[in-house]
Design a protein around this motif. Sequence first.
Motif, PDB file in Angstrom:
ATOM      1  N   MET A   1       0.839  -1.181   0.000  1.00  0.00           N
ATOM      2  CA  MET A   1       0.000   0.000   0.000  1.00  0.00           C
ATOM      3  C   MET A   1       0.881   1.239   0.000  1.00  0.00           C
ATOM      4  N   HIS A   2       0.614   2.155  -0.886  1.00  0.00           N
ATOM      5  CA  HIS A   2       1.413   3.371  -1.015  1.00  0.00           C
ATOM      6  C   HIS A   2       0.602   4.564  -0.505  1.00  0.00           C
ATOM      7  N   ILE A   3       1.140   5.256   0.464  1.00  0.00           N
ATOM      8  CA  ILE A   3       0.476   6.432   1.020  1.00  0.00           C
ATOM      9  C   ILE A   3       1.196   7.668   0.507  1.00  0.00           C
ATOM     10  N   THR A   4       0.451   8.566  -0.112  1.00  0.00           N
ATOM     11  CA  THR A   4       1.067   9.804  -0.584  1.00  0.00           C
ATOM     12  C   THR A   4       0.795  10.911   0.421  1.00  0.00           C
ATOM     13  N   GLN A   5       1.820  11.665   0.676  1.00  0.00           N
ATOM     14  CA  GLN A   5       1.658  12.793   1.586  1.00  0.00           C
ATOM     15  C   GLN A   5       1.497  14.063   0.765  1.00  0.00           C
ATOM     16  N   GLU A   6       0.551  14.888   1.196  1.00  0.00           N
ATOM     17  CA  GLU A   6       0.374  16.173   0.531  1.00  0.00           C
ATOM     18  C   GLU A   6       1.549  17.072   0.876  1.00  0.00           C
ATOM     19  N   LYS A   7       1.949  17.861  -0.088  1.00  0.00           N
ATOM     20  CA  LYS A   7       3.058  18.777   0.114  1.00  0.00           C
ATOM     21  C   LYS A   7       2.596  19.988   0.929  1.00  0.00           C
ATOM     22  N   ALA A   8       3.380  20.338   1.932  1.00  0.00           N
ATOM     23  CA  ALA A   8       3.078  21.540   2.720  1.00  0.00           C
ATOM     24  C   ALA A   8       3.446  22.767   1.897  1.00  0.00           C
ATOM     25  N   GLU A   9       2.523  23.717   1.844  1.00  0.00           N
ATOM     26  CA  GLU A   9       2.754  24.968   1.137  1.00  0.00           C
ATOM     27  C   GLU A   9       2.591  26.124   2.098  1.00  0.00           C
ATOM     28  N   ARG A  10       3.282  27.208   1.806  1.00  0.00           N
ATOM     29  CA  ARG A  10       3.229  28.404   2.645  1.00  0.00           C
ATOM     30  C   ARG A  10       1.922  29.144   2.395  1.00  0.00           C
ATOM     31  N   HIS A  11       1.253  29.528   3.487  1.00  0.00           N
ATOM     32  CA  HIS A  11      -0.004  30.278   3.400  1.00  0.00           C
ATOM     33  C   HIS A  11       0.076  31.513   4.286  1.00  0.00           C
ATOM     34  N   THR A  12      -0.493  32.606   3.798  1.00  0.00           N
ATOM     35  CA  THR A  12      -0.604  33.838   4.573  1.00  0.00           C
ATOM     36  C   THR A  12      -2.080  34.055   4.875  1.00  0.00           C
ATOM     37  N   LEU A  13      -2.403  34.118   6.166  1.00  0.00           N
ATOM     38  CA  LEU A  13      -3.787  34.255   6.611  1.00  0.00           C
ATOM     39  C   LEU A  13      -4.022  35.638   7.204  1.00  0.00           C
ATOM     40  N   ALA A  14      -5.176  36.222   6.896  1.00  0.00           N
ATOM     41  CA  ALA A  14      -5.619  37.470   7.524  1.00  0.00           C
ATOM     42  C   ALA A  14      -6.803  37.106   8.407  1.00  0.00           C
ATOM     43  N   VAL A  15      -6.680  37.375   9.705  1.00  0.00           N
ATOM     44  CA  VAL A  15      -7.719  37.021  10.664  1.00  0.00           C
ATOM     45  C   VAL A  15      -8.205  38.315  11.322  1.00  0.00           C
ATOM     46  N   ILE A  16      -9.472  38.634  11.138  1.00  0.00           N
ATOM     47  CA  ILE A  16     -10.058  39.838  11.718  1.00  0.00           C
ATOM     48  C   ILE A  16     -10.769  39.427  13.004  1.00  0.00           C
ATOM     49  N   GLU A  45      -4.270  46.915  15.637  1.00  0.00           N
ATOM     50  CA  GLU A  45      -5.644  47.428  15.668  1.00  0.00           C
ATOM     51  C   GLU A  45      -5.932  48.063  14.319  1.00  0.00           C
ATOM     52  N   ILE A  46      -7.172  47.887  13.832  1.00  0.00           N
ATOM     53  CA  ILE A  46      -7.495  48.414  12.496  1.00  0.00           C
ATOM     54  C   ILE A  46      -8.710  49.323  12.475  1.00  0.00           C
ATOM     55  N   THR A  47      -9.345  49.543  13.618  1.00  0.00           N
ATOM     56  CA  THR A  47     -10.485  50.453  13.654  1.00  0.00           C
ATOM     57  C   THR A  47     -10.142  51.651  14.530  1.00  0.00           C
ATOM     58  N   ALA A  48     -10.790  52.771  14.253  1.00  0.00           N
ATOM     59  CA  ALA A  48     -10.520  54.006  14.996  1.00  0.00           C
ATOM     60  C   ALA A  48     -10.794  53.847  16.487  1.00  0.00           C
ATOM     61  N   ASP A  49     -11.800  53.058  16.846  1.00  0.00           N
ATOM     62  CA  ASP A  49     -12.120  52.882  18.269  1.00  0.00           C
ATOM     63  C   ASP A  49     -11.319  51.745  18.928  1.00  0.00           C
ATOM     64  N   GLN A  50     -10.392  51.168  18.189  1.00  0.00           N
ATOM     65  CA  GLN A  50      -9.487  50.118  18.678  1.00  0.00           C
ATOM     66  C   GLN A  50     -10.212  48.846  19.115  1.00  0.00           C
ATOM     67  N   SER A  51     -11.390  48.596  18.554  1.00  0.00           N
ATOM     68  CA  SER A  51     -12.178  47.429  18.959  1.00  0.00           C
ATOM     69  C   SER A  51     -11.915  46.188  18.098  1.00  0.00           C
ATOM     70  N   VAL A  52     -11.281  46.385  16.939  1.00  0.00           N
ATOM     71  CA  VAL A  52     -11.032  45.269  16.026  1.00  0.00           C
ATOM     72  C   VAL A  52      -9.556  45.266  15.641  1.00  0.00           C
ATOM     73  N   SER A  53      -8.987  44.060  15.583  1.00  0.00           N
ATOM     74  CA  SER A  53      -7.584  43.889  15.185  1.00  0.00           C
ATOM     75  C   SER A  53      -7.482  42.955  13.993  1.00  0.00           C
ATOM     76  N   ARG A  54      -6.367  43.089  13.297  1.00  0.00           N
ATOM     77  CA  ARG A  54      -6.036  42.198  12.178  1.00  0.00           C
ATOM     78  C   ARG A  54      -4.795  41.430  12.580  1.00  0.00           C
ATOM     79  N   ILE A  55      -4.902  40.118  12.512  1.00  0.00           N
ATOM     80  CA  ILE A  55      -3.767  39.248  12.806  1.00  0.00           C
ATOM     81  C   ILE A  55      -3.336  38.627  11.485  1.00  0.00           C
ATOM     82  N   THR A  56      -2.075  38.782  11.131  1.00  0.00           N
ATOM     83  CA  THR A  56      -1.536  38.167   9.923  1.00  0.00           C
ATOM     84  C   THR A  56      -0.657  37.012  10.368  1.00  0.00           C
ATOM     85  N   ILE A  57      -0.975  35.814   9.884  1.00  0.00           N
ATOM     86  CA  ILE A  57      -0.259  34.600  10.266  1.00  0.00           C
ATOM     87  C   ILE A  57       0.299  33.956   9.007  1.00  0.00           C
ATOM     88  N   VAL A  58       1.574  33.594   9.047  1.00  0.00           N
ATOM     89  CA  VAL A  58       2.174  32.822   7.967  1.00  0.00           C
ATOM     90  C   VAL A  58       2.489  31.443   8.526  1.00  0.00           C
TER      91      VAL A  58
END
Length: 171
Positions: A1-16, A45-58
């Motif tokens: 039985m041959h198991i193939t592994q998926e290749k890991a690729e770099r991803h950049t995520l924006a999380v609000i 922080e991305i809003t004037a009232d500082q209530s929302v942030s943007r997290i960038t994850i690689v």
Amino acid sequence: MHITQEKAERHTLAVIVDNEPGILARIAGLFTARGYNIESLTVSEITADQSVSRITIVTSASAHVMEQILAQLERLVPVHKVTDLTTAGPHVERELAMVKVAGRGEHRIEALRLADVYRARVVDATTTSFVFEVTGGSEKIDKFVELMREVGLVEIARTGIVAISRGSEAA
């Protein structure tokens, strides 16, 4: 039985997210608990009232693991939106680094010449050292750092990657 592994690729995520205590720890914990590595993490922080942030994850993951990561992030209560910028379409990534270089004479001249080529800005200078500020893609910063090793690299501080999608739509 041959198991193939998926290749890991770099991803950049924006999380609000809602800007509340503990959210960054919860997101980092989500990655840690499942053995996913975070290569870069920035928050602002991305809003004037500082209530929302943007997290960038690689991170690097196979397509299957990336689906899991996105689903788990979307389930967190203070998360408004998660966008995989890598698969969403064209986006711009930048990073900032401060690079301290010590040297005299020819090494000093060479450091300044290389800084000019890489459009690095001198933000501090003494008679024996410089601190350069360089911005751009990670590859550009990696190359600049590599060249500075040859002329007297002392220390590096990097911000991590920030990214934004191209065009008129928001992540």
